[in-house]
Write a protein that holds these residues in place. Structure first.
Motif, mmCIF file in Angstrom:
data_model
loop_
_atom_site.group_PDB
_atom_site.id
_atom_site.type_symbol
_atom_site.label_atom_id
_atom_site.label_comp_id
_atom_site.label_asym_id
_atom_site.label_seq_id
_atom_site.Cartn_x
_atom_site.Cartn_y
_atom_site.Cartn_z
ATOM 1 N N ALA A 38 0.896 -1.275 0.003
ATOM 2 C CA ALA A 38 0.091 -0.079 0.063
ATOM 3 C C ALA A 38 0.956 1.207 0.012
ATOM 4 O O ALA A 38 2.120 1.236 0.468
ATOM 5 N N VAL A 40 1.785 4.223 1.851
ATOM 6 C CA VAL A 40 1.242 4.868 3.234
ATOM 7 C C VAL A 40 2.152 5.939 3.504
ATOM 8 O O VAL A 40 3.021 6.335 2.999
ATOM 9 N N PRO A 80 -4.472 4.074 3.059
ATOM 10 C CA PRO A 80 -4.919 3.641 4.513
ATOM 11 C C PRO A 80 -4.578 5.040 5.427
ATOM 12 O O PRO A 80 -5.494 4.998 6.571
ATOM 13 N N HIS A 81 -3.483 5.628 5.447
ATOM 14 C CA HIS A 81 -3.277 6.535 6.648
ATOM 15 C C HIS A 81 -3.720 7.852 6.424
ATOM 16 O O HIS A 81 -4.302 8.120 4.803
ATOM 17 N N ARG A 85 -2.633 10.724 11.757
ATOM 18 C CA ARG A 85 -1.612 9.724 12.332
ATOM 19 C C ARG A 85 -0.448 10.739 12.996
ATOM 20 O O ARG A 85 0.310 10.161 14.111
ATOM 21 N N PRO A 90 -2.252 7.980 17.300
ATOM 22 C CA PRO A 90 -2.994 7.013 17.995
ATOM 23 C C PRO A 90 -3.008 6.916 19.592
ATOM 24 O O PRO A 90 -3.878 6.519 19.937
ATOM 25 N N THR A 285 -14.717 -0.936 13.129
ATOM 26 C CA THR A 285 -14.232 0.300 13.431
ATOM 27 C C THR A 285 -13.306 0.789 12.388
ATOM 28 O O THR A 285 -12.632 2.045 12.404
ATOM 29 N N ASN A 286 -13.095 -0.135 11.323
ATOM 30 C CA ASN A 286 -11.948 0.355 10.213
ATOM 31 C C ASN A 286 -12.321 1.715 9.678
ATOM 32 O O ASN A 286 -11.475 2.598 9.436
ATOM 33 N N MET A 289 -11.161 4.553 11.959
ATOM 34 C CA MET A 289 -9.721 4.451 11.924
ATOM 35 C C MET A 289 -8.916 5.236 10.753
ATOM 36 O O MET A 289 -8.321 5.826 10.881
ATOM 37 N N VAL A 290 -9.749 4.989 9.709
ATOM 38 C CA VAL A 290 -9.179 5.668 8.297
ATOM 39 C C VAL A 290 -9.592 6.944 8.109
ATOM 40 O O VAL A 290 -9.084 7.673 7.495
ATOM 41 N N TRP A 315 -6.942 6.517 20.239
ATOM 42 C CA TRP A 315 -7.852 6.723 19.361
ATOM 43 C C TRP A 315 -9.116 5.627 19.653
ATOM 44 O O TRP A 315 -8.650 4.418 20.025
#
Lengths: 394, 261
Positions: A38, A40, A80-81, A85, A90, A285-286, A289-290, A315
């Protein structure tokens, strides 16, 4: 000194020199990089750390990196980030206490209680080095502006967020393509970077190799660009840059009726669609979180064997049962209630609370949902058959 | 304060299990001396032959109930324990040995033992909480060292342990780990499995195989479609759920559903 608004062409090694300049000024430079399949965000030190020649393909519940046919360094969409962050980590240690000396017994009413002197150590609110972010997209700058309102806009600004945010440098990039999950156009947040940046770059490809246009958006950005030799962008380059943005905007497949959704959701709190989505939702929760604007956290106390006690902020998510736990149980016990809470807050009551939508149309929650729940689809389903407003019961 | 030792008495008990969870206590190498200062190790045969008589302030119980003797022994341990915490998948869900609950014990025993008639075991392997009241259940196969210390330090401080019941996904995302299912197409039980391992398998590019058991609200039926999209057929999904937490109700029911449908 050139005018700040002027769009310039960076020299061939301009990006490499810009990276070196930023780092030499003491910033921790964070940018896109290819890792674990990915793109990131992580600390980078050279152009070679960027995902040149890579892009991503996204759909609901699916993300894949793919090789490009050219060497574009910013020819990907979003991973995804998000920058939260770094601005809103987190886990943050708020404070710690350590015992000094022996505990003593002191009378409390008729009984006695062990009392101990404690050293109180506040957690550091500032990062070791200020952050510089490279490759920030228009929707992400909107997300940062939203978190600014949430975390610094009130009477009690969050000192951890504030110190990181106010010392950060933003080098943005205009999007040259849209993922299938993007819908920033309908949210009014992109794809063109219009504010909140120190420098904005446009990546143009010349025979498969990237060239960059740059514009400063602040004195800090101007002072960096001033150290690079450059000339003004040609009319042809400006034209290509405009066409590229128009094509990006035109290729966006998803949309959300940003203006109507606020009232629509508020009037449909008992719509059957909430049951339908609850049957699919994993409450994992995804999505939260993203999400670059979700800011919910929990505060935990830990004690250790040596007597140290630590208070940490982490988080958290409105999809966990503990998040709405009050004496006696969770207020939102069903997944239906929790999904509804998330979506109505994000798209409707966020307006009441913070004067804007909580969604910037980045599409991360769509791509990174393991079962591919698409909020634009959920809203459309409710809009296509709105139900009567009823009193909520759960 | 006189010479009387006021430190709480810690006891560790074993039932049907592999010892891996109580070994986690000995794995606390850096903290072991401090732990020995904070509590009296009153019963821990894996660590010491020394024993102190009950009652015990904190009992850690490993393993599942598989014999009639176990049933009587756990009742006695409960009577002697002020706080009883079960540790690991065997104690909290019946463990891998609960596969006998699905196959029938006589048939399985015949495949393993030449003279199964000598065995005196119950037909099922069951968690401790099915037999006695349990104050706290610590999940995992094996349990996580940090979580074990969290439970013990919480007990010592008289506070609630911070052991969240949400999914492994939270730990992946806090760690910045890329989702192995969404980005790689790797089958993963993370969304329906309780956190606690620190997202160990996904951090090594593997899918979660559920060794911490079901999370608080597991929607296993919905996870079936992404698992199928990752290439798992019904049989493979049944096997994925039938491992260390095979008898945990949510995992057991999902394995039956995939067998049936």
């Amino acid at each position: 000194m050139k005018k700040r608004e002027e769009v310039r062409t960076l020299p061939e090694d301009g990006l490499e020199r810009l990276i070196g300049l930023v780092r030499s000024r003491g910033y921790c430079l964070v940018g896109p990089t290819l890792r674990d399949g990915a793109i990131v965000y992580d600390e980078i030190s050279a152009v070679s750390d960027l995902p040149a020649g890579w892009t991503d393909e996204q759909e609901a519940g699916r993300y894949r990196v793919k090789a490009r046919e050219d060497a574009a360094a910013f020819g990907y969409n979003l991973g995804p980030h998000s920058w939260k962050r770094f601005l809103y980590p987190p886990r943050t240690q708020l404070w710690q206490t350590t015992p000094t000396g022996e505990a003593t017994l002191q009378p409390v009413g008729a009984a006695a209680r062990a009392v101990q002197e404690l050293d109180f150590i506040g957690g550091s609110t500032t990062p070791d080095r200020p952050f510089a972010f490279l490759g920030v997209r228009a929707c992400e700058l909107s997300a940062v502006a939203i978190q600014d309102r949430v975390l610094m806009g009130g009477a009690f600004p969050d000192p951890h967020y504030q110190s990181r945010r106010e010392s950060a440098l933003f080098i943005a990039v205009n999007c040259s393509q849209a993922a299938a999950t993007c819908f920033c156009v309908s949210m009014g947040t992109g794809p063109e970077v219009t504010g909140g940046f120190d420098i904005v770059l446009t990546e143009l490809l010349e025979d498969g190799s990237p060239a960059y246009l740059a514009r400063a958006g602040s004195a800090a950005g101007e002072s960096l660009l001033a150290q690079l030799e450059h000339g003004p962008a040609s009319p042809a380059e400006l034209d290509r840059s405009r066409v590229q943005l128009d094509q990006t905007a035109g290729s966006m497949r998803r949309e959300l009726a940003a203006d109507e959704v606020r009232g629509l959701l508020a009037a449909n709190l008992e719509h059957p669609r909430w049951d339908d989505v609850a049957s699919r939702c994993l409450a994992c929760t995804n999505c939260t979180m993203v999400c670059p604007t979700c800011f919910c956290s929990t505060v935990e106390d830990h004690t250790s064997l040596d007597g140290t006690a630590t208070r940490t902020r982490s988080w958290d998510s409105c999809f966990s049962l503990d998040f709405s736990y009050v004496h006696g149980g969770s207020v939102r016990a069903s997944t239906r209630a929790r999904y509804r809470q998330w979506l109505t807050h994000k798209l409707s009551t966020w307006h009441d609370q913070f004067d804007s939508s909580g969604c910037v149309g980045c599409g991360r929650c769509i791509a990174w949902c393991p079962v591919g729940i698409d909020l634009t689809e959920e809203v459309r389903a409710i809009a296509s058959e709105p139900g009567d407003r009823q009193e909520t019961t759960s | 304060m006189g010479g009387r030792d006021r430190r709480p008495k810690l006891a560790v008990w074993k039932f049907a299990s592999c010892d891996g969870c109580q070994l986690t206590l000995l794995d606390c190498e850096d903290e072991l001396l401090a732990l020995g200062d904070a509590v009296r190790i009153a019963h821990f045969p894996e660590a010491t032959r020394g024993r102190l008589r009950g009652p015990y302030d904190l009992s850690l119980v490993e393993g599942s109930i598989t014999t009639k003797k176990d049933v009587a022994r756990i009742a006695q341990i409960r009577r002697q324990s002020r706080r009883l915490v079960t540790i690991g998948a065997c104690a909290t869900a019946g463990g891998i040995q609960a596969l006998r609950n699905f196959a029938g014990q006589p048939g399985l025993a015949g495949q393993v033992y030449p003279e199964p008639a000598y065995l005196d075991a119950l037909a099922t392997s069951t968690p401790i909480a099915e037999h006695v009241p349990v104050d706290f259940e610590l999940r995992g196969c094996p349990i996580d060292k940090r979580q074990l210390l969290e439970v013990i330090t919480a007990f010592l401080a008289g506070r609630r342990p911070q052991v969240p019941a949400y999914s492994v996904c939270v730990e992946c995302k806090l760690a910045g780990q890329v989702c192995v299912m969404v980005a790689h197409g790797t089958p993963c039980l993370g969304p329906v499995t309780q956190a606690g391992c620190g997202a160990l398998c996904p951090r090594f590019d593997r899918g979660c195989y559920g060794c911490f058991g079901p999370m608080e609200t597991p929607n296993t039926a919905s996870l079936a479609s992404p698992l199928a999209a990752c290439g798992l057929d019904r049989g493979a999904i049944v096997r994925l759920y039938r491992s260390f937490n095979a008898a945990a109700p949510a995992f057991r029911d999902e394995s039956f559903r995939n067998e049936r449908d």
